[in-house]
Design a protein around this motif. Structure first.
Motif, PDB file in Angstrom:
ATOM      1  N   LEU A   8       0.832  -1.201   0.000  1.00 56.76           N
ATOM      2  CA  LEU A   8       0.000   0.000   0.000  1.00 56.76           C
ATOM      3  C   LEU A   8       0.872   1.258   0.000  1.00 56.76           C
ATOM      4  CD1 LEU A   8      -3.098   0.216   0.106  1.00 56.76           C
ATOM      5  CD2 LEU A   8      -2.891   0.711   2.528  1.00 56.76           C
ATOM      6  N   ASP A   9       1.843   1.286   0.930  1.00 57.41           N
ATOM      7  CA  ASP A   9       2.628   2.510   1.110  1.00 57.41           C
ATOM      8  C   ASP A   9       3.638   2.728  -0.012  1.00 57.41           C
ATOM      9  OD1 ASP A   9       1.261   2.879   3.421  1.00 57.41           O
ATOM     10  OD2 ASP A   9       2.852   2.212   4.759  1.00 57.41           O
ATOM     11  N   GLU A  10       4.137   1.640  -0.598  1.00 57.74           N
ATOM     12  CA  GLU A  10       5.222   1.807  -1.571  1.00 57.74           C
ATOM     13  C   GLU A  10       4.759   1.720  -3.016  1.00 57.74           C
ATOM     14  OE1 GLU A  10       8.489  -0.787  -0.574  1.00 57.74           O
ATOM     15  OE2 GLU A  10       8.556  -0.045   1.490  1.00 57.74           O
ATOM     16  N   VAL A  11       3.655   1.042  -3.252  1.00 56.83           N
ATOM     17  CA  VAL A  11       3.212   0.874  -4.644  1.00 56.83           C
ATOM     18  C   VAL A  11       1.885   1.597  -4.904  1.00 56.83           C
ATOM     19  CG1 VAL A  11       2.573  -0.791  -6.439  1.00 56.83           C
ATOM     20  CG2 VAL A  11       4.421  -1.330  -4.834  1.00 56.83           C
ATOM     21  N   ILE A  12       0.872   1.250  -4.117  1.00 51.07           N
ATOM     22  CA  ILE A  12      -0.474   1.679  -4.509  1.00 51.07           C
ATOM     23  C   ILE A  12      -0.722   3.157  -4.212  1.00 51.07           C
ATOM     24  CG2 ILE A  12      -2.944   1.298  -4.118  1.00 51.07           C
ATOM     25  CD1 ILE A  12      -2.284  -1.669  -3.743  1.00 51.07           C
ATOM     26  N   LEU A  13      -0.467   3.591  -2.977  1.00 46.00           N
ATOM     27  CA  LEU A  13      -0.782   4.984  -2.640  1.00 46.00           C
ATOM     28  C   LEU A  13       0.071   5.987  -3.415  1.00 46.00           C
ATOM     29  CD1 LEU A  13      -1.504   4.626   1.185  1.00 46.00           C
ATOM     30  CD2 LEU A  13      -3.133   4.775  -0.709  1.00 46.00           C
ATOM     31  N   PRO A  14       1.401   5.762  -3.528  1.00 40.10           N
ATOM     32  CA  PRO A  14       2.174   6.731  -4.314  1.00 40.10           C
ATOM     33  C   PRO A  14       1.697   6.816  -5.764  1.00 40.10           C
ATOM     34  CG  PRO A  14       3.636   5.150  -3.208  1.00 40.10           C
ATOM     35  CD  PRO A  14       2.247   4.720  -2.928  1.00 40.10           C
ATOM     36  N   ALA A  15       1.303   5.666  -6.341  1.00 46.12           N
ATOM     37  CA  ALA A  15       0.856   5.684  -7.737  1.00 46.12           C
ATOM     38  C   ALA A  15      -0.394   6.530  -7.899  1.00 46.12           C
ATOM     39  CB  ALA A  15       0.587   4.267  -8.232  1.00 46.12           C
ATOM     40  N   LEU A  16      -1.214   6.565  -6.861  1.00 44.79           N
ATOM     41  CA  LEU A  16      -2.463   7.323  -6.939  1.00 44.79           C
ATOM     42  C   LEU A  16      -2.322   8.714  -6.325  1.00 44.79           C
ATOM     43  CD1 LEU A  16      -4.881   4.417  -5.962  1.00 44.79           C
ATOM     44  CD2 LEU A  16      -4.358   5.258  -8.253  1.00 44.79           C
ATOM     45  N   GLY A  17      -1.098   9.033  -5.865  1.00 48.60           N
ATOM     46  CA  GLY A  17      -0.858  10.373  -5.330  1.00 48.60           C
ATOM     47  C   GLY A  17      -1.514  10.609  -3.977  1.00 48.60           C
ATOM     48  N   ILE A  18      -1.717   9.534  -3.216  1.00 46.70           N
ATOM     49  CA  ILE A  18      -2.358   9.658  -1.907  1.00 46.70           C
ATOM     50  C   ILE A  18      -1.294   9.478  -0.824  1.00 46.70           C
ATOM     51  CG2 ILE A  18      -4.098   8.665  -0.361  1.00 46.70           C
ATOM     52  CD1 ILE A  18      -5.505   7.559  -2.883  1.00 46.70           C
ATOM     53  N   PRO A  19      -1.155  10.449   0.124  1.00 44.14           N
ATOM     54  CA  PRO A  19      -0.180  10.259   1.203  1.00 44.14           C
ATOM     55  C   PRO A  19      -0.602   9.093   2.102  1.00 44.14           C
ATOM     56  CG  PRO A  19      -1.402  12.329   1.480  1.00 44.14           C
ATOM     57  CD  PRO A  19      -1.879  11.715   0.212  1.00 44.14           C
ATOM     58  N   ALA A  20       0.383   8.315   2.564  1.00 44.53           N
ATOM     59  CA  ALA A  20       0.093   7.058   3.264  1.00 44.53           C
ATOM     60  C   ALA A  20      -0.831   7.253   4.455  1.00 44.53           C
ATOM     61  CB  ALA A  20       1.397   6.407   3.705  1.00 44.53           C
TER      62      ALA A  20
END
Lengths: 334, 334
Positions: free
Chosen positions: B21-33
């Protein structure tokens, strides 16, 4: 139902899918069949909202003109646009298959984000599940969307009246053929790109200009014919298509001949059909033709009084009433 | 990431899931962890809305105390409740595997409808896809929900302050154990029923009574420990649990010993954790204990100043800092 298990044809956008929906799913949820639109319009405290959901199981994940990520964003936005809504927020549910390369996941997510930015919507919540190898197929994506329905906008498939003109926003049948050509490794050069795109801007332009839009439908699974059949059933009108006016690209027509498909049964993912009263048709067409993504908009037919049906008037002048295929034609194209 | 493919552990609610979540999914969607809550709170024209999504891949589809249909409704409602919202509308996305008995589908849909009715929410839109046998597992369900956040309600995981009391709304760890016992054919007599239920009514009761709720979290995947870890990280507080006060049913504790599990890492689907200022704790507990579904509510610990961490104070007085398991412990329990 004569069958007692789910079959692939139940997901193909044809008669079997309609039967599953009308006889199993909608009654179980207490929803009347004709009230099942692409997006629901809801009375919220500050006005009307539209809400929709879609699951995407397209195979392959990456194809000419797009991928499952772009498709998920566009498909959900377009469902909202078909209710006349301005799309605002998306959610993203991922079902990942064990063994999926993380680079593929990154690529899909980058597409989701790029498409969302281009369309001015925000991914606001998400969920990720993982299933064992052999219990999924790389990535399945479920997207839901919420948008705001502008005051005064009231679009329902039942509102078409005899005399209304039917417009298509561009060439039809391209997405389904693009997917099938990619899946069957048809060596088309250049490849046929999917038409995956948002139609929300074009719909908003029609509404902002005061075009009295009667009904909207995006021809996804089941293609233009399935969409028109729904409009005919909901409005009680006979919808007569001028077969010579229907826009289909030459490469799509050629691939359809190789694949044994009818372009009008093949899905689009960046097109819509719109019914407008005859006096507004010319202005509506001009508005669409002035935008790059709907430059190919044309009138394809007209609503008449009579038995609800979709009729194709062939080049010879012969009229043919169309029926939905059972549905096994195009599995997993979205 | 050291791995280059998706693994089952990426879906287990533990460290690997947090990493994905923190390294792949959220950064890809521009959402802070840290900004990734269960439900997003959105500024809509007439007030604030909460929106959430969840995909359900639980195996088996039917289990003591519930099934995938009830679970999907409760899970989504509970995510909305964790933002302080009153749940209103759900959407339902079905991914059906070819060969699924239609009677199973009917049973699942009847559960969805019954649970929605019980909880006062409406299924407003849906979508159905079919995948080939061996590309799914009966039924996967994706539900999204929208609710209204009452004026003045502001609940964020970061709001916990040293001195706050942590309450659990009932016995913990039951759902995960119920699923595993069903899957492993543990011959428990009577079987352990899942705690699958809506917590929206109990949360609404706290808010309506003016309890100054600081933070809410439902302990689903990863169990109470994963939920508390998120609260600790978001608030910067040290959360100290009184191990002897934590409510776990005897049958759950016994099955956990057989299965080699810790009940605090096992999911609930009808419980929540709530942090309240110390002076409000007694009243909050009384409100919860007066309702049948939260009659077992108890105080389980307290927030302290210090390094953000979750600490278990054992019966012996020894303090143990807990860490998340990597995540392969409990696949596909929701």
């Amino acid at each position: 139902m004569t069958t007692d298990v789910v079959r692939l044809a139940h997901g193909g956008g044809g008669r079997m899918q309609a039967k599953l929906l009308d006889e199993v799913i909608l009654p179980a949820l207490g929803i009347p069949a004709l009230a099942a639109p692409d997006a629901a319009v809801l009375d919220a405290p500050g006005g009307r909202l539209a809400m929709t959901t879609d699951s995407f199981v397209v195979r392959p994940l990456f194809f000419p003109g797009g991928d499952i990520g772009r498709l998920a964003v566009h498909g959900t936005i377009n469902d909202l646009a078909m209710a006349g809504a301005r799309p605002l927020w998306l959610t993203l549910g991922l079902i990942l298959e064990e063994g999926l390369p993380l680079d593929d996941l990154r690529r899909v997510l980058a597409s989701v984000q790029a498409a969302a930015e281009e369309c001015g919507v925000r991914v606001v919540a998400g969920d990720t599940k993982v299933v064992e190898a052999g219990r999924g197929d790389g990535v399945y994506i479920s997207t839901s969307g919420v948008g705001v329905v502008p005051e005064g906008v009231q679009i329902t498939p039942g509102a078409i009246r005899p005399g209304d003109v039917l417009l298509a926003s561009g060439d039809l049948g391209r997405h389904g053929v693009a997917i099938l050509a990619a899946r069957e490794n048809l060596a088309l050069d250049p490849p046929i790109p999917s038409d995956s795109a948002s139609v929300a801007g074009a719909v908003a332009a029609l509404l902002a200009a005061g075009v009295p839009v009667r009904a909207l439908r995006d021809p996804t699974r089941g293609g233009a014919i399935a969409a028109l059949k729904e409009l005919a059933d909901a409005s009680g009108c006979r919808l007569v298509l001028d077969d010579t006016a229907i826009p289909v690209r030459d490469d799509v027509r050629g691939a359809c001949e190789i694949l044994g498909l009818d372009p009008l049964h093949s899905a689009c993912e960046g097109r819509f059909l719109v019914a407008v009263p005859e006096p507004a048709a010319t202005r509506a067409l001009a508005i669409l033709q002035a935008r790059p993504e709907t430059a190919g908009a044309v009138a394809i037919g007209r609503a008449e009084a009579g038995e609800p049906a979709v009729i194709r008037r062939l080049a010879t002048g012969v009229e043919r009433r169309v029926i939905l295929p059972a549905g096994e034609q195009l599995p997993r194209i979205c």
